[in-house]
Design an enzyme around this catalytic site. Sequence first.
Site, PDB file in Angstrom:
ATOM      1  N   ASP A  39       0.757  -1.180   0.033  1.00 38.15           N
ATOM      2  CA  ASP A  39      -0.003  -0.059   0.007  1.00 38.15           C
ATOM      3  C   ASP A  39       0.860   1.341  -0.029  1.00 38.15           C
ATOM      4  OD1 ASP A  39       0.820   0.225   2.571  1.00 38.15           O
ATOM      5  OD2 ASP A  39      -1.140   0.151   3.486  1.00 38.15           O
ATOM      6  N   CYS A  48       2.894  -3.426   3.902  1.00 38.32           N
ATOM      7  CA  CYS A  48       2.067  -2.316   4.408  1.00 38.32           C
ATOM      8  C   CYS A  48       2.947  -1.564   5.778  1.00 38.32           C
ATOM      9  CB  CYS A  48       0.722  -2.704   4.418  1.00 38.32           C
ATOM     10  SG  CYS A  48       0.253  -3.763   5.747  1.00 38.32           S
ATOM     11  N   THR A 106       2.371  -2.018   8.830  1.00 35.12           N
ATOM     12  CA  THR A 106       2.771  -3.005   9.779  1.00 35.12           C
ATOM     13  C   THR A 106       3.065  -4.509   9.106  1.00 35.12           C
ATOM     14  OG1 THR A 106       0.158  -3.802  10.039  1.00 35.12           O
ATOM     15  CG2 THR A 106       1.252  -2.119  11.569  1.00 35.12           C
ATOM     16  N   HIS A 166       9.207 -24.850   7.007  1.00 32.28           N
ATOM     17  CA  HIS A 166       8.506 -25.597   7.765  1.00 32.28           C
ATOM     18  C   HIS A 166       6.915 -25.282   7.323  1.00 32.28           C
ATOM     19  CE1 HIS A 166      10.768 -26.567  11.478  1.00 32.28           C
ATOM     20  NE2 HIS A 166      11.390 -26.748  10.306  1.00 32.28           N
ATOM     21  N   HIS A 181       6.461 -32.023   7.819  1.00 28.17           N
ATOM     22  CA  HIS A 181       5.835 -30.491   7.678  1.00 28.17           C
ATOM     23  C   HIS A 181       5.130 -30.439   6.360  1.00 28.17           C
ATOM     24  CE1 HIS A 181       9.060 -29.419  10.548  1.00 28.17           C
ATOM     25  NE2 HIS A 181       9.803 -29.691   9.721  1.00 28.17           N
TER      26      HIS A 181
HETATM   27  C1  RB5 Z   1      -1.975   2.392   6.640  1.00 26.66           C
HETATM   28  O1  RB5 Z   1      -2.250   3.696   7.236  1.00 26.66           O
HETATM   29  C2  RB5 Z   1      -1.898   1.251   7.508  1.00 26.66           C
HETATM   30  O2  RB5 Z   1      -2.969   1.004   8.272  1.00 26.66           O
HETATM   31  C3  RB5 Z   1      -1.446   0.080   6.543  1.00 26.66           C
HETATM   32  O3  RB5 Z   1      -0.443   0.418   5.959  1.00 26.66           O
HETATM   33  C4  RB5 Z   1      -1.208  -1.394   7.463  1.00 26.66           C
HETATM   34  O4  RB5 Z   1      -0.426  -0.881   8.354  1.00 26.66           O
HETATM   35  C5  RB5 Z   1      -2.224  -1.984   7.934  1.00 26.66           C
HETATM   36  O5  RB5 Z   1      -2.193  -3.277   8.299  1.00 26.66           O
END
Ligand code: RB5
Length: 149
Positions: free
Chosen positions: A12, A69, A71, A102, A137
């Site tokens: 993203d 993204c 996180t 695995h 596995h």
């Molecule tokens: C975007 O602000 C953020 O929510 C996205 O990049 C991600 O971290 C979502 O899981």
Amino acid sequence: MTTNNRIVLSSDHAAIGLRQTLAAHIMTLGWEVVDIGPTTPESTHYPKHGEAAAQRVVSGECRLGIVLCGTGQGIMMAANKVKGIRCGVCSDTFSARMIRQHNDANMLSIGARVVGEGVALDIVDAFLSAEFEGGRHGTRVDMITALEE
Ligand code: RB5
């Protein structure tokens, strides 16, 4: 078994720069990189990018996929909703190696707001250089696949 050397990358807006850095690095390793964007910084929705990358993998067009993204979590969740995808979020090289060895992961997710560029590059190297071990596995991965039915 898919034997092509193509890997799809997507993200993203939170991870465009890191994704492009990883794409350039992965090309130097001999992979054919299919970078499906986005390329512009407007806010966008990670589920559609995770799903788009996942479709390239399950269709066989690409052997593996890497998504990013902020996180790594949201785009991983979206990718894993596509039947046939096993995607793990990794912030360390041990996990990146183990999800191949695995879990036979066919996709890797990284959080661009979680790890720095150097760690992300090492995570990608660990993921791409590991191979699925099969054996017991394989039995467990088959059990994961059975949950899709
Ligand atoms: C975007 O602000 C953020 O929510 C996205 O990049 C991600 O971290 C979502 O899981």
